[in-house]
Design an enzyme around this catalytic site. Structure first.
Site, short mmCIF file in Angstrom:
data_model
loop_
_atom_site.label_atom_id
_atom_site.label_comp_id
_atom_site.label_asym_id
_atom_site.label_seq_id
_atom_site.Cartn_x
_atom_site.Cartn_y
_atom_site.Cartn_z
N GLU A 29 0.84 -1.21 0.00
CA GLU A 29 0.00 0.00 0.00
C GLU A 29 0.87 1.25 0.00
O GLU A 29 1.84 1.33 0.76
CB GLU A 29 -0.89 -0.03 1.25
CG GLU A 29 -2.27 0.50 1.02
CD GLU A 29 -3.07 -0.34 0.04
OE1 GLU A 29 -3.10 0.01 -1.15
OE2 GLU A 29 -3.65 -1.35 0.47
N THR A 31 2.81 2.09 -2.24
CA THR A 31 4.12 1.79 -2.82
C THR A 31 4.14 2.07 -4.31
O THR A 31 5.22 2.23 -4.89
CB THR A 31 4.49 0.30 -2.60
OG1 THR A 31 3.41 -0.49 -3.08
CG2 THR A 31 4.73 0.00 -1.14
N ASP A 32 2.96 2.12 -4.96
CA ASP A 32 2.98 2.19 -6.44
C ASP A 32 3.61 3.48 -6.96
O ASP A 32 4.41 3.46 -7.89
CB ASP A 32 1.60 1.93 -7.06
CG ASP A 32 0.50 2.88 -6.65
OD1 ASP A 32 0.72 3.71 -5.75
OD2 ASP A 32 -0.61 2.79 -7.24
N GLY A 120 -12.76 2.71 -1.51
CA GLY A 120 -11.39 2.21 -1.66
C GLY A 120 -11.30 0.99 -2.55
O GLY A 120 -10.31 0.27 -2.52
N LEU A 121 -12.34 0.72 -3.36
CA LEU A 121 -12.31 -0.45 -4.25
C LEU A 121 -12.12 -0.01 -5.70
O LEU A 121 -12.33 -0.78 -6.63
CB LEU A 121 -13.58 -1.27 -4.09
CG LEU A 121 -13.80 -1.85 -2.69
CD1 LEU A 121 -15.13 -2.60 -2.62
CD2 LEU A 121 -12.66 -2.77 -2.26
N SER A 122 -11.72 1.24 -5.86
CA SER A 122 -11.33 1.75 -7.18
C SER A 122 -12.43 1.84 -8.20
O SER A 122 -12.30 1.40 -9.34
CB SER A 122 -10.20 0.89 -7.73
OG SER A 122 -9.10 1.70 -7.87
N SER A 123 -13.53 2.44 -7.78
CA SER A 123 -14.59 2.70 -8.75
C SER A 123 -14.07 3.64 -9.84
O SER A 123 -14.49 3.56 -10.99
CB SER A 123 -15.81 3.31 -8.06
OG SER A 123 -15.45 4.49 -7.40
N SER A 124 -13.11 4.50 -9.50
CA SER A 124 -12.63 5.45 -10.51
C SER A 124 -11.83 4.74 -11.60
O SER A 124 -12.04 5.00 -12.78
CB SER A 124 -11.82 6.57 -9.86
OG SER A 124 -10.82 6.04 -9.04
N ASP A 166 -4.25 0.66 -9.61
CA ASP A 166 -5.68 0.40 -9.80
C ASP A 166 -6.02 0.17 -11.27
O ASP A 166 -6.74 -0.76 -11.63
CB ASP A 166 -6.50 1.58 -9.26
CG ASP A 166 -6.16 1.92 -7.83
OD1 ASP A 166 -5.50 1.09 -7.16
OD2 ASP A 166 -6.53 3.01 -7.37
C1 GLA Z 1 -5.13 4.76 -4.24
C2 GLA Z 1 -4.35 5.09 -5.51
C3 GLA Z 1 -3.38 3.97 -5.86
C4 GLA Z 1 -2.51 3.60 -4.66
C5 GLA Z 1 -3.36 3.39 -3.41
C6 GLA Z 1 -2.54 3.19 -2.17
O1 GLA Z 1 -5.97 3.67 -4.47
O2 GLA Z 1 -5.25 5.27 -6.61
O3 GLA Z 1 -2.59 4.35 -6.97
O4 GLA Z 1 -1.54 4.57 -4.44
O5 GLA Z 1 -4.24 4.49 -3.17
O6 GLA Z 1 -1.80 2.02 -2.25
#
Ligand code: GLA
Length: 381
Positions: A29, A31-32, A120-124, A166
């Site tokens: 987390e 780290t990307d 936090g499940l990346s709907s975007s 994501d």
């Molecule tokens: C969000 C960002 C990701 C990543 C996470 C944390 O989801 O969109 O790129 O940095 O936070 O790990």
């Protein structure tokens, strides 16, 4: 989707449907954007975009969830400005496609999503990637480029300086497997997870106002650590090149030192987690999840009371190996690794305990690693 498209736009000739999933990150987390390692899985929750050419030069976007329509001149896409709403994700993608030489054709798009927003499940990312496929309409583009342009749309146009995780897993996810991605080389490998365990996401249902600005603060703090390291070790390009020894050799402001310590230790934990998984060391995997959470809680400071409560509660429930917050933080979800036969009782218990403490029913989601983005077979969506 076809029926909904027909009733919204009055015809469905040439309609095609594209799907892109949300994700949950198992470990790695924050780290990307430090060129580190991540280990996400694509979910069976996804965004669907039905698209067909329009005859009047317009690009129309209809969000079913919001019941809102946005209309633009397709030819004006390259000069459109940010509006501060959901359409920015799609317009940002359209602008990036245009820059790559894919002119935006007039079209009607209908958007439907099962990825809960703000969780936090990346709907975007699911919205960006599904609309990239829809706007491409079958024109071929390298899949890594699709992930990268979607990330650029979010960081340059929407204004959230995110990493690539994501969008990458939304494109490259695979059933039954996690994706170990090296965010420096963009190389990835599929990681099979041990049998007999389940990963369960628990949505705290909160999103603290801090999330956007604090994310940008963390990106800046990591950049500050890199700058200080580089003065001593010129070959350091990102925190991926840092190590506990290198961090100890430079003098950093206390907060920046803790941020860097999180990133360096978290990158190492991804490798250790994958090794533990390959060895079937379930207890070791669980321990690493908890270490990751504590590091995010104390060193990176992106957790919150609700997430800490969910983790601490999970750890006391029968069958649980480990738990941690997942995603950007300040709300959203935790992920818990639990033995398969206890997954249902865990889900009931955590929901009841959280409800009793916060008066809010959390949404509990079993995480089934699923396939990445693709066009749906006719009639399948
Ligand atoms: C969000 C960002 C990701 C990543 C996470 C944390 O989801 O969109 O790129 O940095 O936070 O790990």
């Amino acid at each position: 989707m076809k029926e909904a498209f027909q009733s919204r736009f009055g015809g469905a000739d040439g309609v095609r449907v594209f799907r892109a999933p949300g994700r949950v990150n198992l470990i790695g987390e924050h780290t990307d954007y430090n060129q580190g390692l991540v280990l996400p899985v694509a979910l069976d929750l996804a965004t669907l975009v039905a698209a067909a050419p329009s005859r009047d030069g317009k690009l129309r976007l209809y969000s079913e969830q919001r019941g809102e329509l946005r209309e633009f001149d397709a030819a004006a896409v390259p000069t459109l400005e940010r509006r501060g709403d959901w359409s920015d994700y799609i317009v940002g993608v359209a602008r990036e496609l245009d820059r790559l030489g894919f002119a935006i054709e007039p079209a009607n798009l209908l958007i439907r999503s099962t990825v809960p927003e703000g969780s936090g499940l990346s709907s975007s990312a699911a919205l960006e990637v599904s609309s990239a496929l829809a706007l491409l309409g079958g024109r071929p583009l390298d899949r890594l480029e699709i992930a990268r342009l979607a990330q650029r749309a979010e960081s340059h146009f929407v204004g959230m300086p995110c990493g690539i995780m994501d969008q990458y897993v939304s494109v490259f996810g695979r059933e039954h497997t996690a994706v170990e991605l090296d965010c420096r080389t963009f190389q990835s490998r599929y990681v099979a997870l041990p049998d007999g365990i389940a990963f369960v996401a628990v949505n705290s249902m909160v999103k603290h106002a801090l999330s956007g600005s604090a994310y940008a603060d963390r990106v800046r703090e990591c950049a500050a650590a890199v700058e200080a390291l580089r003065a001593r070790f010129p070959e350091v390009a990102s925190l991926r090149d840092a190590s506990p020894e290198r961090l100890a050799a430079v003098s950093l402001p206390e907060t920046v030192a803790r941020r860097a310590r999180h990133v360096v230790s978290e990158i190492a934990r991804v490798g250790r987690f994958v090794a533990a998984s390959a060895a079937g060391d379930l207890a070791g995997m669980g321990k690493l999840l908890v270490e990751s959470h504590r590091s995010l809680q104390h060193d990176y400071e992106v957790s919150c009371g609700e997430l800490d409560f969910l983790v601490d509660t999970a750890l006391a429930i029968d069958g649980v190996y480990g738990a941690r917050m997942t995603g950007g933080g300040f709300g959203g979800c935790t992920i818990t690794m639990v033995t398969q036969e206890k997954a249902a009782s865990f889900s009931r218990q955590i929901a009841a305990t959280y409800q009793a403490r916060f008066g809010v029913t959390p949404r509990v989601l079993p995480c089934n690693p699923s396939a990445g983005a693709a066009e749906c077979a006719p009639g399948a969506c």
